[in-house]
Each structure stands twice: as C-alpha cells, then as structure tokens.
Design an enzyme around this catalytic site. Structure first.
Site, PDB file in Angstrom:
ATOM      1  N   ASP A 112      46.860  32.886  49.940  1.00 48.38           N
ATOM      2  CA  ASP A 112      46.406  33.753  48.873  1.00 48.38           C
ATOM      3  C   ASP A 112      47.463  34.850  48.700  1.00 48.38           C
ATOM      4  OD1 ASP A 112      44.518  35.140  47.216  1.00 48.38           O
ATOM      5  OD2 ASP A 112      44.089  36.422  48.940  1.00 48.38           O
ATOM      6  N   PHE A 153      33.358  42.747  37.410  1.00 48.91           N
ATOM      7  CA  PHE A 153      34.482  41.835  37.514  1.00 48.91           C
ATOM      8  C   PHE A 153      34.029  40.529  38.148  1.00 48.91           C
ATOM      9  CE2 PHE A 153      37.717  40.048  40.394  1.00 48.91           C
ATOM     10  CZ  PHE A 153      38.592  39.586  39.435  1.00 48.91           C
ATOM     11  N   SER A 154      34.522  39.419  37.614  1.00 43.69           N
ATOM     12  CA  SER A 154      34.304  38.150  38.311  1.00 43.69           C
ATOM     13  C   SER A 154      35.600  37.359  38.314  1.00 43.69           C
ATOM     14  CB  SER A 154      33.193  37.332  37.650  1.00 43.69           C
ATOM     15  OG  SER A 154      33.738  36.528  36.625  1.00 43.69           O
ATOM     16  N   ALA A 155      35.765  36.548  39.360  1.00 47.38           N
ATOM     17  CA  ALA A 155      36.983  35.738  39.489  1.00 47.38           C
ATOM     18  C   ALA A 155      37.034  34.695  38.385  1.00 47.38           C
ATOM     19  CB  ALA A 155      37.031  35.072  40.858  1.00 47.38           C
ATOM     20  N   GLN A 156      35.868  34.381  37.785  1.00 46.60           N
ATOM     21  CA  GLN A 156      35.831  33.388  36.709  1.00 46.60           C
ATOM     22  C   GLN A 156      36.377  33.967  35.406  1.00 46.60           C
ATOM     23  OE1 GLN A 156      35.047  30.280  37.250  1.00 46.60           O
ATOM     24  NE2 GLN A 156      34.526  30.675  39.385  1.00 46.60           N
ATOM     25  N   SER A 174      36.485  42.906  33.535  1.00 49.98           N
ATOM     26  CA  SER A 174      35.338  43.777  33.786  1.00 49.98           C
ATOM     27  C   SER A 174      35.265  44.761  32.625  1.00 49.98           C
ATOM     28  CB  SER A 174      35.523  44.519  35.119  1.00 49.98           C
ATOM     29  OG  SER A 174      36.741  45.241  35.104  1.00 49.98           O
TER      30      SER A 174
HETATM   31  N1  LIG Z   1      38.578  44.993  38.742  1.00 50.33           N
HETATM   32  C1  LIG Z   1      39.140  44.167  37.871  1.00 50.33           C
HETATM   33  N2  LIG Z   1      38.808  44.216  36.587  1.00 50.33           N
HETATM   34  C2  LIG Z   1      39.361  43.380  35.707  1.00 50.33           C
HETATM   35  N3  LIG Z   1      40.252  42.443  36.004  1.00 50.33           N
HETATM   36  C3  LIG Z   1      40.630  42.321  37.280  1.00 50.33           C
HETATM   37  C4  LIG Z   1      40.090  43.173  38.285  1.00 50.33           C
HETATM   38  N4  LIG Z   1      40.633  42.806  39.480  1.00 50.33           N
HETATM   39  C5  LIG Z   1      41.460  41.773  39.219  1.00 50.33           C
HETATM   40  N5  LIG Z   1      41.465  41.467  37.920  1.00 50.33           N
HETATM   41  C6  LIG Z   1      42.209  40.401  37.255  1.00 50.33           C
HETATM   42  O1  LIG Z   1      41.736  39.137  37.751  1.00 50.33           O
HETATM   43  C7  LIG Z   1      42.786  38.383  38.348  1.00 50.33           C
HETATM   44  C8  LIG Z   1      42.265  37.593  39.524  1.00 50.33           C
HETATM   45  O2  LIG Z   1      41.929  38.477  40.554  1.00 50.33           O
HETATM   46  P1  LIG Z   1      41.491  38.036  42.007  1.00 50.33           P
HETATM   47  O3  LIG Z   1      41.522  39.227  42.868  1.00 50.33           O
HETATM   48  O4  LIG Z   1      40.255  37.227  41.906  1.00 50.33           O
HETATM   49  O5  LIG Z   1      42.694  37.090  42.383  1.00 50.33           O
HETATM   50  P2  LIG Z   1      42.757  36.094  43.638  1.00 50.33           P
HETATM   51  O6  LIG Z   1      42.332  34.738  43.179  1.00 50.33           O
HETATM   52  O7  LIG Z   1      42.109  36.675  44.831  1.00 50.33           O
HETATM   53  O8  LIG Z   1      44.290  36.005  43.895  1.00 50.33           O
HETATM   54  P3  LIG Z   1      45.113  37.072  44.639  1.00 50.33           P
HETATM   55  O9  LIG Z   1      44.303  37.588  45.774  1.00 50.33           O
HETATM   56  O10 LIG Z   1      46.281  36.297  45.069  1.00 50.33           O
HETATM   57  O11 LIG Z   1      45.439  38.113  43.611  1.00 50.33           O
HETATM   58  C9  LIG Z   1      43.819  39.424  38.717  1.00 50.33           C
HETATM   59  O12 LIG Z   1      45.093  38.874  38.759  1.00 50.33           O
HETATM   60  C10 LIG Z   1      43.676  40.456  37.599  1.00 50.33           C
HETATM   61  O13 LIG Z   1      44.408  40.075  36.478  1.00 50.33           O
HETATM   62 MG   LIG Z   2      42.431  37.559  46.864  1.00 52.73          MG
END
Ligand SMILES: Nc1ncnc2c1ncn2[C@@H]1O[C@H](COP(=O)(O)OP(=O)(O)OP(=O)(O)O)[C@@H](O)[C@H]1O
Ligand SMILES: [Mg+2]
Ligand SMILES: [K+]
Length: 657
Positions: free
Chosen positions: A289, A360-363, A367
C-alpha cells in the site's frame, strides 16, 4: 535479549518424555518404545552391554525432548518480559450518558468506549474513535520514540499496555481481555499455540514412512538370521532399528520450527501462523500500500490552489465546509490549514451543524457536505469535470508526489488542495535488495496514476497499480496466485484488509487499523514495509535448515550399517568382517558406539537447528548443490569418524571391549 541457562530446560525436557507427548512424533515414539523394551530385557539379563544400550536409547529420546525444550525456553524468556507489560490497568469506561465509571481492565467488553488521558495506560486493544494523542509503545515494540494515534484514519489502533503521553483519546475496545495482542504474543512465543505447518506434516509423513520401512526390514532380518543359525537378540535388533531410522531430523524438527518463529519475534514481527513463515521463504511478489506503508502516512493539506478567477478565500471557505465533519486525518488537516493560513474558525458553528455530511469512502474517493442548498464536495480528481488550467494544477501536484483533492461547489470547480506525504527513508535500496532475491514489488494505491508514478519512482518499486479500490488490490493478488506465484502484501488500512487476508503472507503495519492487523497473518511492530526482506530470509532459512538436517540425518545413517551389520553376522559370515572398515573392537563395542554416536549427534546439532543454516541470496540450484555437498557428504563421512573415535573409548569398558 534475555537468555536462559541451558540446564533450566532440563525439567521441561523430562516432562516431554511422557508417551502422550512422544506420540506426536512417530520417529521418536519408536525410539521411546525401543527404550522401554530394551530396559525390560536388560533388567531380565543385566550386563554392562544391555544396560549401556538401554541407557543410551533413553538418552536419545531425552536429547530430542531437550532440543524442543531449549527452543521453547528461548521463547519463555520473551514471554516473561511481555507479561510485565500486562498491568492491571483501571479503565475509565464511558456510560451511555457519557459519564465515566471506573472498571478493571479485565472487565472490559468488545465495543466498550474508554477514555485515556496523558500519563495513563491504555487498558485494552482498540481503535481510537475520538481525538489524537502521542503514545509510548516501547513496552511492546522496544522503540522509544512516541507515535501518533488518531481517529478516522489508518493510524487508529492502540495496544493495551502502552502509555498515552499527551492529550485525550476515546478508544473503542476491539479485543476481549485474555485475547489481546500481548496475550496472543505470549501464547505464540511460548509455543502453546504451535501447530504443525503443511511442510512439517509432509516431512513427518515421509519420516514415518521411512521408519515403517526400516521397522519391517529389521523384523524381516530375524528369520534370515535364525535360518543361518545366528539368531539375534531383541536388544541388538532394537539398537539397529534406532540407528537406521532418521532420528537426527526426527529429534530436531520441532526445534527448527520454534526457532524460526523466535527469530521473527526478535525482529519485532509477530506471526500468527507458522504456515505463513514457511510461505515467506518462497515469495515471488510483494504488494505494498502507498500511504502509511511506503510513505509515513502523515498525509496533510499543505496548500490551497484556486482555479482561475476564483478567490482563494472562496476556495478556503468551501474546503473548510467540506471537511468540518470529515474525521480522516486528511480532512482535519484541511480545517487546520484553513484556520492557520486563511483565518477561518477551526470549530463548527451551530448553523453549520445543520448540514448533511457525506463521509469519505474508498469507493467514491470523495467527501463533502450538503448545506443551505449548496452541494460541496472534495475528492480525487477523477470524480470531477476539470478545466484545462485546473487539470494542469492537478497534474503538477501529482507529479510532485502529492495527492491533489479537487474542491467543487455544485458544478463549479473552485480549486485544488495539495496533500503532501513523505516517502520513508532508505526504502529504494531495500527494494533493490528484494529484487536481487528475485521478488517483484508492486505498489497498490487508491491515489491517481500520476501521484502513483511519482512515488513509485521515488521508492524504486518495480510496478504500480493506481486508483485501486480494496477489491482491486485483492483481485491483483488472486491474479498473481493463479499464475502459481506466492504473494505477500503489506498494508495498514481497513481498505487493505481483504488483500491482507487473501495474500499468502499478509504483513500489517503496527501503526495500522485493528481490521488490518486482524486480517493479516503477521504484524510488524516497527511498521517497516521493507521488513519483508528479513521475513523472507527467515522463511528461507527455515526451509533450508530443515532440508539440510534431513539430508544429514538420512546420510549419517549409512555408516551405522557398516558398524552394526558386520557385528551382528561376524560369527556366521566371517567374510562380512570386510565391512568393518572402522576396525571396531568387538560386536558389542560396535553396536554401542553406533548407538552413542546416534544420540550425541542430536546434541551436537541443536545449536545449528536453533541458529539456522545461513541464507545467502543465490540461485536455488547453487544452494541445493552446496547443501548436498556439505550436509550430504558431511553426513556420510562424519559418523565413520565419530563411531571410530567413540569405539576407541568404549572398548576400554570391561565387558564390552
Ligand atoms: N478525506 C478525504 N476526502 C476526500 N477524498 C479523499 C480523502 N482522503 C483520501 N481521498 C481521496 O481518495 C483516494 C483514495 O484514498 P485511500 O486512502 O482510500 O487510498 P488507499 O487505497 O489507502 O491507497 P494509499 O493508502 O496508497 O493512498 C486518495 O488518493 C484521495 O484522492
Ligand atoms: Mg491506505
Ligand atoms: K538414526
């Protein structure tokens, strides 16, 4: 590191002579039965020879128990120092009406909310659900630098027995008392939970088969001997059998496995499955990751860049609104930046609380908030229609290794928030080392392709996958596995949990979430993604040691034919005397010398079994050639020398020489 004197393991070794314990190891069980049988017969016809053979057969069984006890003893010392961290902390549990009550740490239930403030011990394992604090985890990790633990993100897990140094956090308990991290660690290093790994089971079956074949051969020998007029005593047959079956590896097998686990713990890695340790020795692909694994994970807003024609104040106002209820560290850092640089309030007003927050969601990778008819969003650039000028800004931030978050009010894009993070130092050299071991590294991230490319280049990974959702990470692992490859994954987030569970070796960062730690089969207390190098080395070392000692064990039985067979048949077939190449004094001295050597070689190899055969990166075939030479040839030659030397002493004993 604490060590125990060797003799401290003697009582444990004696306890292991119990038949119930012996039954777990078929080779040594045969030795045990042989010892009982020979003892009974020796009492019937006592002589120096019969009693000596009985005594040395018992010693053979005992030395095997001793090897295992010494291996476990090293873990016990660690367990003792871990137990010291298990204090009876008093927990400040929150009642439903958010008043506090004091309860014993042992009375906590999963789901309880507890308050921990500066100077207090964390009463159990859990996730921070409110607040941010620095925590001293040295009791668990041995590392004295304080770490940050906060709600909402991937750095939320706290461990019972650690100390909060500053501020106040609310922790949601995730483990029952008695089943905490430290409890599991203690059980592991003490070997209480040890189960045979698939490799060990396969080897045990092979060794048992060999034992049965030798047993049948020895039993079949007697009719021949009777026919040719040289009936053999059961004592001699038992001695022959014990010398022929693979007692060396049979005696050391479990010590080798325990020592491998122990080596991992010493490197601050906790493995919950021996199977994973073995798999680590054969890993082909490593997935990592990005945020929190390759980078420090302290991703913070560092700059607001407005779109053309937009006032920075308007961007700041929208960015702040979209983040007020965003509990992620990124979200909170946006509010802080707006307060520090743009003079906006850091707290939420009553009117603002009326907004409908979109977490916020990973999908969605977004947010925001719906408030007063406005729909404000911030998130990954892919979710927005961008004017060329804004696209340029997004790309610049990404190529710099930063994470751009686009801010929009309805359809109007107001600008970009720059999130910055730092790659952990020294990481590219370590990835080069992995490459030389034949392991391919792939970074998987939810971030956009440009950021991914920049960080991938800086960290020196072989490949990357960007805009990866949790299921994409898992699919990539499946795909690699279907190609016949063994896959390791390191990650820290809840969104990494499915991938950590799917991987053959799933290493969770200790800084990560409880979900990640629960899903993987190892936790790295140092949260160092390149720790996999050591994990792989330990796995390889474990496999090599087991292979080398098996080779030695089978090879070193050869000399015993030359000692015992001529001794048995010298009277009937004098021409067999030609086989007595060692010039052993008498049939009795020959048989006893073989039995004594067979027992002593176990003790002699305990240090190697515990330390492990050294692993140097080289091709598998070169490794095999070298080990066959050292342990195969060495195994053939050593006992000729050893038995000859022992015979020189044994022949001095009256009644034998
Ligand atoms: N709080 C937030 N609000 C809005 N968008 C966000 C937020 N945090 C992250 N993101 C966006 O969502 C994307 C995915 O974030 P996430 O933290 O889920 O990544 P990940 O799959 O864990 O990968 P990594 O940890 O390598 O960044 C980020 O690259 C960013 O563009
Ligand atoms: Mg991560
Ligand atoms: K043997």
């Amino acid at each position: 590191m604490t060590t125990r004197p060797l003799l401290a393991s003697a009582p444990d070794a004696l306890r292991k002579l119990h038949p119930r314990h012996q039954l777990r190891n078929p080779v040594m069980f045969v030795v045990w039965v042989g010892s009982v049988l020979v003892t009974v017969l020796a009492i019937g016809e006592p002589s120096v020879f019969t009693i000596s053979v009985a005594a040395w057969l018992w010693l053979t069984a005992l030395f095997a128990c001793f090897a295992e006890a010494v291996a476990e003893g090293r873990g016990k010392a660690q367990a003792d120092s871990l137990r010291k961290t298990k204090t009876d902390a008093v927990a400040r549990r929150l009642r439903g009406d958010s008043t506090e009550e004091r309860v014993a740490g042992t009375d906590l239930r999963v789901g309880d909310l507890v308050v921990v403030e500066a100077g207090e011990l964390v009463p159990g394992d859990g996730d921070v659900v409110e607040g941010i604090a620095t925590v001293d985890e040295s009791a668990i990790t041995g590392e004295s630098a304080p770490v940050v633990r906060e709600s909402g993100g991937d750095r939320s897990a706290v461990t019972g027995g650690t100390t909060v140094l500053s501020d106040r956090i609310v922790v949601k308990i995730t483990a029952k008392p008695g089943e905490t991290f430290v409890d599991r660690m203690i059980a592991l290093v003490e070997g209480a939970e040890r189960q045979k790994t698939p490799n060990e089971i396969a080897l045990t079956i092979l060794l048992s088969t060999l034992t049965v074949i030798f047993l049948l051969a020895v039993v079949a020998l007697q009719p021949f001997a009777v026919y040719s007029g040289g009936e053999q005593s059961v004592i001699v047959l038992a001695a022959l059998l014990v010398c022929l079956i693979p007692t060396t590896i049979g005696a050391l097998l479990s010590a080798i496995g325990i020592a491998g686990m122990d080596r991992l713990v010493r490197r601050n890695v906790l493995a919950t499955s021996g199977k994973a340790v073995e798999a680590a020795g054969d890993i082909d692909t490593l997935l990592l990751d990005k945020t929190g694994t390759i980078t420090w994970g302290n991703r913070r807003a560092t700059e607001l860049i407005p779109a053309p024609g937009v006032d920075v104040a308007a961007l700041a106002e929208a960015a702040r609104l979209s983040s007020l209820a965003d509990g992620t560290p990124e979200g909170r850092s946006v509010v802080e930046l707006c307060a520090e640089r743009h003079g906006l309030p850091a707290t939420t007003s009553e009117a603002e609380k009326a907004g409908v927050f979109v977490p916020f969601s990973a999908q969605t990778r977004m947010s925001g908030v719906d408030i007063g008819g406005r729909s404000i969003r911030k998130g990954a650039a892919g979710g927005f229609d961008l004017a060329p000028e804004v696209r340029t800004v997004v790309d610049e931030v990404s190529e710099d290794g930063g994470t751009p978050l686009v801010v929009a009010d309805g359809d109007a894009v107001l600008g970009v928030i720059r999130l910055s993070d730092v790659v952990k130092p020294g990481i590219s050299e370590r990835f080069a080392e992995l490459r030389s071991m034949g392991i391919r590294t792939i970074m998987v991230t939810g971030d956009n392709p440009l950021t991914a490319r920049a960080i991938a280049a800086e960290a020196g990974v072989d490949d990357y996958l960007a805009e990866a959702k949790p299921e994409d990470k898992m699919a990539l692992i499946r795909q690699e596995q279907e190609g016949g490859r063994l896959v390791a994954m390191t990650g820290d987030g809840t969104n990494d949990a499915p991938a950590l569970a799917q991987a053959d070796v799933g290493v969770a960062m200790n800084t990560g979430t409880s979900a990640a730690k629960e899903a993987g089969n190892m936790v790295d207390l140092d949260s160092d993604p390149t720790k996999l190098i050591e994990i792989v080395e330990i796995g390889k070392q474990l496999l090599i040691t087991r292979g080398a000692l098996t080779t030695f064990s089978v090879a070193n039985d050869l000399a015993k034919y030359f000692a015992i067979l001529p001794a048995m048949f010298a009277a009937i077939y004098p021409q067999l005397g030609g086989l007595n190449v060692m010039g052993l004094a008498t049939p009795e001295s020959a048989i006893l010398s073989a039995v004594v050597f067979n027992a002593l070689i176990i003790v002699a190899l305990i240090p190697l079994a515990l330390r492990g055969v050294r692993y140097r990166p080289s091709s598998a075939s070169a490794l095999l050639r070298r080990n066959l030479l050292v342990y195969g040839l060495g195994g053939v030659v050593t006992p000729f020398l050893g038995i000859w030397l022992i015979d020189l002493l044994v022949r001095l004993i009256p009644g034998i020489g």
